[in-house]
Design a protein around this motif. Structure first.
Motif, PDB file in Angstrom:
ATOM      1  N   LYS A   1       0.827  -1.211   0.000  1.00  0.00           N
ATOM      2  CA  LYS A   1       0.000   0.000   0.000  1.00  0.00           C
ATOM      3  C   LYS A   1       0.862   1.261   0.000  1.00  0.00           C
ATOM      4  N   TYR A   2       1.984   1.247   0.747  1.00  0.00           N
ATOM      5  CA  TYR A   2       2.881   2.399   0.725  1.00  0.00           C
ATOM      6  C   TYR A   2       3.390   2.657  -0.687  1.00  0.00           C
ATOM      7  N   LEU A   3       3.776   1.585  -1.366  1.00  0.00           N
ATOM      8  CA  LEU A   3       4.240   1.712  -2.752  1.00  0.00           C
ATOM      9  C   LEU A   3       3.128   2.286  -3.624  1.00  0.00           C
ATOM     10  N   ALA A   4       1.910   1.802  -3.429  1.00  0.00           N
ATOM     11  CA  ALA A   4       0.776   2.285  -4.216  1.00  0.00           C
ATOM     12  C   ALA A   4       0.529   3.773  -3.979  1.00  0.00           C
ATOM     13  N   ILE A   5       0.666   4.208  -2.744  1.00  0.00           N
ATOM     14  CA  ILE A   5       0.456   5.625  -2.412  1.00  0.00           C
ATOM     15  C   ILE A   5       1.494   6.503  -3.104  1.00  0.00           C
ATOM     16  N   VAL A   6       2.751   6.064  -3.106  1.00  0.00           N
ATOM     17  CA  VAL A   6       3.809   6.823  -3.766  1.00  0.00           C
ATOM     18  C   VAL A   6       3.533   6.940  -5.263  1.00  0.00           C
ATOM     19  N   LEU A   7       3.156   5.834  -5.888  1.00  0.00           N
ATOM     20  CA  LEU A   7       2.908   5.845  -7.328  1.00  0.00           C
ATOM     21  C   LEU A   7       1.664   6.656  -7.668  1.00  0.00           C
ATOM     22  N   MET A   8       0.657   6.622  -6.807  1.00  0.00           N
ATOM     23  CA  MET A   8      -0.520   7.474  -7.000  1.00  0.00           C
ATOM     24  C   MET A   8      -0.124   8.945  -6.994  1.00  0.00           C
ATOM     25  N   THR A   9       0.806   9.303  -6.124  1.00  0.00           N
ATOM     26  CA  THR A   9       1.255  10.693  -6.038  1.00  0.00           C
ATOM     27  C   THR A   9       1.922  11.127  -7.337  1.00  0.00           C
ATOM     28  N   PHE A  10       2.723  10.251  -7.939  1.00  0.00           N
ATOM     29  CA  PHE A  10       3.327  10.571  -9.234  1.00  0.00           C
ATOM     30  C   PHE A  10       2.252  10.841 -10.281  1.00  0.00           C
ATOM     31  N   ASN A  11       1.220  10.000 -10.285  1.00  0.00           N
ATOM     32  CA  ASN A  11       0.133  10.180 -11.242  1.00  0.00           C
ATOM     33  C   ASN A  11      -0.534  11.535 -11.060  1.00  0.00           C
ATOM     34  N   HIS A  12      -0.792  11.911  -9.821  1.00  0.00           N
ATOM     35  CA  HIS A  12      -1.470  13.175  -9.564  1.00  0.00           C
ATOM     36  C   HIS A  12      -0.565  14.376  -9.799  1.00  0.00           C
ATOM     37  N   ILE A  13       0.733  14.212  -9.578  1.00  0.00           N
ATOM     38  CA  ILE A  13       1.676  15.280  -9.945  1.00  0.00           C
ATOM     39  C   ILE A  13       1.584  15.551 -11.437  1.00  0.00           C
ATOM     40  N   ALA A  14       1.503  14.479 -12.224  1.00  0.00           N
ATOM     41  CA  ALA A  14       1.384  14.640 -13.675  1.00  0.00           C
ATOM     42  C   ALA A  14       0.111  15.397 -14.033  1.00  0.00           C
ATOM     43  N   HIS A  15      -1.022  14.957 -13.503  1.00  0.00           N
ATOM     44  CA  HIS A  15      -2.308  15.550 -13.877  1.00  0.00           C
ATOM     45  C   HIS A  15      -2.470  16.976 -13.386  1.00  0.00           C
ATOM     46  N   ILE A  16      -1.886  17.290 -12.245  1.00  0.00           N
ATOM     47  CA  ILE A  16      -2.139  18.592 -11.622  1.00  0.00           C
ATOM     48  C   ILE A  16      -1.059  19.616 -11.950  1.00  0.00           C
ATOM     49  N   LEU A  17       0.191  19.172 -12.098  1.00  0.00           N
ATOM     50  CA  LEU A  17       1.299  20.123 -12.208  1.00  0.00           C
ATOM     51  C   LEU A  17       2.051  20.089 -13.534  1.00  0.00           C
ATOM     52  N   MET A  18       1.817  19.073 -14.357  1.00  0.00           N
ATOM     53  CA  MET A  18       2.651  18.909 -15.548  1.00  0.00           C
ATOM     54  C   MET A  18       1.866  19.107 -16.836  1.00  0.00           C
ATOM     55  N   THR A  19       2.611  19.259 -17.926  1.00  0.00           N
ATOM     56  CA  THR A  19       2.004  19.479 -19.237  1.00  0.00           C
ATOM     57  C   THR A  19       1.738  18.143 -19.920  1.00  0.00           C
ATOM     58  N   PRO A  20       0.489  17.859 -20.304  1.00  0.00           N
ATOM     59  CA  PRO A  20       0.188  16.593 -20.982  1.00  0.00           C
ATOM     60  C   PRO A  20       0.955  16.457 -22.294  1.00  0.00           C
ATOM     61  N   GLY A  21       1.272  15.217 -22.622  1.00  0.00           N
ATOM     62  CA  GLY A  21       1.929  14.947 -23.889  1.00  0.00           C
ATOM     63  C   GLY A  21       3.428  14.791 -23.809  1.00  0.00           C
ATOM     64  N   THR A  22       4.039  15.231 -22.715  1.00  0.00           N
ATOM     65  CA  THR A  22       5.484  15.069 -22.567  1.00  0.00           C
ATOM     66  C   THR A  22       5.795  13.644 -22.101  1.00  0.00           C
ATOM     67  N   VAL A  23       7.027  13.236 -22.317  1.00  0.00           N
ATOM     68  CA  VAL A  23       7.435  11.887 -21.930  1.00  0.00           C
ATOM     69  C   VAL A  23       7.327  11.703 -20.418  1.00  0.00           C
ATOM     70  N   VAL A  24       7.793  12.700 -19.661  1.00  0.00           N
ATOM     71  CA  VAL A  24       7.751  12.601 -18.199  1.00  0.00           C
ATOM     72  C   VAL A  24       6.307  12.515 -17.714  1.00  0.00           C
ATOM     73  N   TYR A  25       5.444  13.301 -18.314  1.00  0.00           N
ATOM     74  CA  TYR A  25       4.027  13.249 -17.958  1.00  0.00           C
ATOM     75  C   TYR A  25       3.474  11.847 -18.151  1.00  0.00           C
ATOM     76  N   GLU A  26       3.739  11.256 -19.315  1.00  0.00           N
ATOM     77  CA  GLU A  26       3.214   9.923 -19.610  1.00  0.00           C
ATOM     78  C   GLU A  26       3.751   8.883 -18.641  1.00  0.00           C
ATOM     79  N   VAL A  27       5.034   8.977 -18.311  1.00  0.00           N
ATOM     80  CA  VAL A  27       5.642   8.017 -17.370  1.00  0.00           C
ATOM     81  C   VAL A  27       5.002   8.155 -15.997  1.00  0.00           C
ATOM     82  N   PHE A  28       4.887   9.386 -15.516  1.00  0.00           N
ATOM     83  CA  PHE A  28       4.282   9.610 -14.199  1.00  0.00           C
ATOM     84  C   PHE A  28       2.831   9.137 -14.174  1.00  0.00           C
ATOM     85  N   GLU A  29       2.089   9.440 -15.238  1.00  0.00           N
ATOM     86  CA  GLU A  29       0.684   9.034 -15.302  1.00  0.00           C
ATOM     87  C   GLU A  29       0.551   7.516 -15.264  1.00  0.00           C
ATOM     88  N   ASP A  30       1.324   6.841 -16.094  1.00  0.00           N
ATOM     89  CA  ASP A  30       1.216   5.379 -16.186  1.00  0.00           C
ATOM     90  C   ASP A  30       1.667   4.685 -14.908  1.00  0.00           C
TER      91      ASP A  30
END
Length: 245
Positions: A14-43
């Motif tokens: 669950k701790y691992l899941a929480i960390v990875l969820m945070t990456f996903n939300h960083i992408a959606h909330i703070l990053m520009t869609p379409g970039t490689v980093v965005y896609e990696v964080f989202e996935d």
């Protein structure tokens, strides 16, 4: 003989899941869609929804009070909705509502309703999930997890089915707007495959490395961490975007 690769307990996963969820939300909330980093964080973050769904089903069978479990989900779904709307910038019910729907599906499947009533009620809840984050797929996963529970072979088959369904549901979203046939778009197919990698990894972690136990330390903290972390981290990310970016 003890299998020495069963090294992860429920709370560590669950701790691992929480960390990875945070990456996903960083992408959606703070990053520009379409970039490689965005896609990696989202996935990366897709790992979280299916993992938490698996443990929801496990928790359903282990909880001392199903009523209290449902109340807890409903309360934190309400608490999290304003942070979710602020952070995402569009109307949708947050994923804890989806988990509540999944829990209700489990209750219905174990109820005294006849077969037809159960089928219609479950279908209604699956359709209701379209108002929520992670719609359709998590209710379907809940049903598969319930009926494959305790049978390793059937659980592996359930993971394969879910990854296939998740792939099919994701591909149209990645296709170009003017693409008449999304499943013939190489771009959409490639990104659909990237999206299911985290689900495949989640299946491997749970089926291979999960030891079926919970942590014996910090029991209260572990129980409540995700519930509180979810709305708080959304507010923090929204605040960063609003006040700093």
């Amino acid at each position: 003989m003890e299998k020495n690769y069963k090294i992860l307990n429920r709370d560590q996963i669950k701790y691992l899941a929480i960390v990875l969820m945070t990456f996903n939300h960083i992408a959606h909330i703070l990053m520009t869609p379409g970039t490689v980093v965005y896609e990696v964080f989202e996935d990366m973050g897709y790992f979280t929804s299916i993992t938490m769904c698996y443990f929801l089903v496990e928790g359903y069978f282990y909880t001392h009070s199903k009523r209290d479990y449902a109340k807890r989900l409903f309360l934190f779904a309400l608490i999290s909705e304003i942070p979710y709307l602020l952070a995402m910038g569009y109307f949708q019910l947050n994923v804890i509502f989806t988990f509540l729907i999944c829990f209700c599906i489990l209750l219905l499947l174990d109820s005294r309703l006849n077969k037809i009533q159960k089928i219609l009620s479950v279908l209604g809840l699956i359709l209701l999930s379209t108002l929520c984050d992670c719609a359709l797929i998590l209710p379907i996963a809940t049903i598969l997890f319930k009926f494959s529970r305790g049978n390793r072979k059937e659980q592996i088959q359930a993971w394969i089915i879910m990854c296939a369904v998740f792939f099919v549901l994701n591909v149209p979203g990645y296709a170009p707007v003017d693409a008449p046939y999304p499943f013939l778009s190489g771009y959409a197919l490639l990104h659909g495959f990237y999206a299911i990698i985290s689900w495949i990894l989640a299946g491997i972690v749970i089926q291979v490395f999960y030891n079926g136990k919970k942590s014996e330390k910090y029991v209260f903290f572990n129980k409540w961490l995700f519930y509180f972390y979810y709305p708080v981290h959304l507010l923090v990310l929204w605040s960063i975007r609003f006040f700093l970016l």
